[in-house]
Write a protein that holds these residues in place. Structure first.
Motif, mmCIF file in Angstrom:
data_model
loop_
_atom_site.group_PDB
_atom_site.id
_atom_site.type_symbol
_atom_site.label_atom_id
_atom_site.label_comp_id
_atom_site.label_asym_id
_atom_site.label_seq_id
_atom_site.Cartn_x
_atom_site.Cartn_y
_atom_site.Cartn_z
ATOM 1 N N TYR A 4 0.850 -1.177 0.000
ATOM 2 C CA TYR A 4 0.000 0.000 0.000
ATOM 3 C C TYR A 4 0.886 1.226 0.000
ATOM 4 O O TYR A 4 0.452 2.346 -0.253
ATOM 5 C CB TYR A 4 -0.962 -0.006 1.202
ATOM 6 C CG TYR A 4 -0.519 0.738 2.405
ATOM 7 C CD1 TYR A 4 -0.648 2.115 2.476
ATOM 8 C CD2 TYR A 4 0.023 0.072 3.498
ATOM 9 C CE1 TYR A 4 -0.256 2.807 3.603
ATOM 10 C CE2 TYR A 4 0.412 0.757 4.610
ATOM 11 C CZ TYR A 4 0.274 2.126 4.667
ATOM 12 O OH TYR A 4 0.668 2.800 5.790
ATOM 13 N N SER A 9 -1.331 0.710 -5.601
ATOM 14 C CA SER A 9 -1.348 -0.697 -5.231
ATOM 15 C C SER A 9 -2.748 -1.283 -5.289
ATOM 16 O O SER A 9 -2.986 -2.403 -4.917
ATOM 17 C CB SER A 9 -0.777 -0.879 -3.829
ATOM 18 O OG SER A 9 -1.510 -0.132 -2.907
ATOM 19 N N GLN A 261 -4.318 -7.438 1.311
ATOM 20 C CA GLN A 261 -3.055 -7.320 0.605
ATOM 21 C C GLN A 261 -2.394 -8.678 0.412
ATOM 22 O O GLN A 261 -1.802 -8.960 -0.626
ATOM 23 C CB GLN A 261 -2.098 -6.397 1.380
ATOM 24 C CG GLN A 261 -2.302 -4.929 1.089
ATOM 25 C CD GLN A 261 -1.757 -4.521 -0.267
ATOM 26 O OE1 GLN A 261 -2.069 -5.139 -1.280
ATOM 27 N NE2 GLN A 261 -0.934 -3.487 -0.299
ATOM 28 N N LYS A 265 -1.650 -10.011 -3.277
ATOM 29 C CA LYS A 265 -0.270 -10.137 -3.740
ATOM 30 C C LYS A 265 0.152 -11.586 -3.973
ATOM 31 O O LYS A 265 0.921 -11.875 -4.882
ATOM 32 C CB LYS A 265 0.682 -9.488 -2.734
ATOM 33 C CG LYS A 265 0.460 -7.996 -2.540
ATOM 34 C CD LYS A 265 0.601 -7.245 -3.854
ATOM 35 C CE LYS A 265 0.323 -5.767 -3.682
ATOM 36 N NZ LYS A 265 0.359 -5.056 -4.985
#
Length: 333
Positions: A4, A9, A261, A265
């Motif tokens: 972030y 992102s 996240q 990811k």
């Protein structure tokens, strides 16, 4: 949290500014104003009212500073990124702003952990607290907090390409092992897991001490000295309860974004930008909540604020020295 920091992102979404995007920008702008105003005022109160005479406020000052800097330097870059992904004038600016999210987030949670440990020492051993937490030790801990936060923030910049840092926010496939180790062993472990354990253990122990003393008080006659000690201990316990709530809110605000996240990811599934933006807002909201809660529920900070504002807006009239007053009254006699 790792990514972030990067300018963009967010999971893939349209580059045009939508209604939800406008709402997001408006909300984040409100958070910036609140975080800067609230934390700036809190820092001013702590310094001007000399609350730093108490070691406890060293860590509160560190927390307020990290929240203030987050509102000043990090959240605005997120807002700018919503307008234009190429907002930065040079890659140097992008490389500077990239580590700030981890830096300020880690400094906040480390400060909250130090607050929890310090509050436990105050309540568990009030008589020898000053020996166990002298000012020089508190200052050393503060230096370690910010140095450790910096060490957590820097690594991704060292191996990621500038395109990944400033635009895509993607992990480096070439350094995939380093990315995994950094995200799970560094960020998850030091920013979420360990602080959760430290704060939970500290406040559970504080609760057990409070319960023990409550039973002890019920079984004894409250003499004057015992009554005074009881009042002071209840005051300390109330302060600990407020700080425990602040620590819990930090985890609740940051944990959802960490999970999103992680899936985004390293998982195979796609995360909707709506969920990403919601949890991003929740995470950033924490910077505005901390000073609000402290002003509302910490009586000492609230009194210091009122006194400072009274001195600013209701300055006492200058007193005429007695010698000058006497000579003035004696004129013409």
């Amino acid at each position: 949290m790792a990514d972030y920091n990067s300018t963009s992102s967010t999971p893939t979404q349209s580059s045009t500014l939508t209604v939800s995007g406008i709402f997001l920008i408006a909300y984040l702008s409100l958070i910036v104003v609140t975080a800067l105003g609230g934390n700036g005022l809190l820092v001013t109160v702590i310094i001007r009212r000399q609350l730093l005479q108490k070691v406890h406020y060293y860590f509160i000052l560190s927390l307020a500073t990290s929240d203030f800097l987050n509102g000043l330097l990090k959240i605005p870059t997120t807002i700018l990124g919503r307008f234009d992904r190429n907002w930065y004038p040079s890659y140097t600016i992008c490389y500077f702003t990239t580590p700030l999210g981890v830096l300020f987030g880690a400094a906040s949670v480390f400060s909250l952990s130090a607050v929890a440990i310090n509050r436990y020492l105050v309540i568990s051993s009030p008589l020898n607290y000053t020996d166990r937490m002298p000012p020089y030790l508190a200052k050393t801990l503060l230096a370690l907090i910010w140095f450790g936060s910096l060490c957590l923030a820097i690594p991704p910049v060292m191996w990621r390409e500038k395109e990944a840092i400033c635009r895509s926010g993607k992990i480096s496939e070439e350094h995939y092992t380093s990315e995994v180790l950094y995200f799970f062993l560094a960020l998850w472990l030091f920013v979420i897991v360990i602080p959760c354990i430290v704060m939970s253990v500290s406040y559970v122990k504080i609760y057990l001490i409070a319960r023990y003393h409550a039973l002890q008080i019920d079984s004894q006659i409250q003499a004057s000295t015992l009554y005074q000690q009881t009042r002071k201990r209840r005051k300390d316990l109330k302060a600990a309860a407020v700080l425990a709530v602040i620590g819990g809110i930090f985890i609740l605000c940051w944990l959802p974004f960490f999970i999103v996240q992680t899936v985004h990811k390293f998982g195979k599934g796609q995360i909707s930008p709506i969920y990403f933006n919601i949890f991003l807002c929740v995470m950033y909201t924490n910077s505005a909540l901390d000073p609000t809660l402290l002003f509302l529920f910490n009586a000492e900070i609230r009194r210091a604020l009122v006194r400072m504002l009274c001195r600013v807006f209701f300055k006492p009239k200058p007193q005429i020295p007695q010698s000058e007053l006497s000579s003035f009254l004696n004129q013409g006699t």
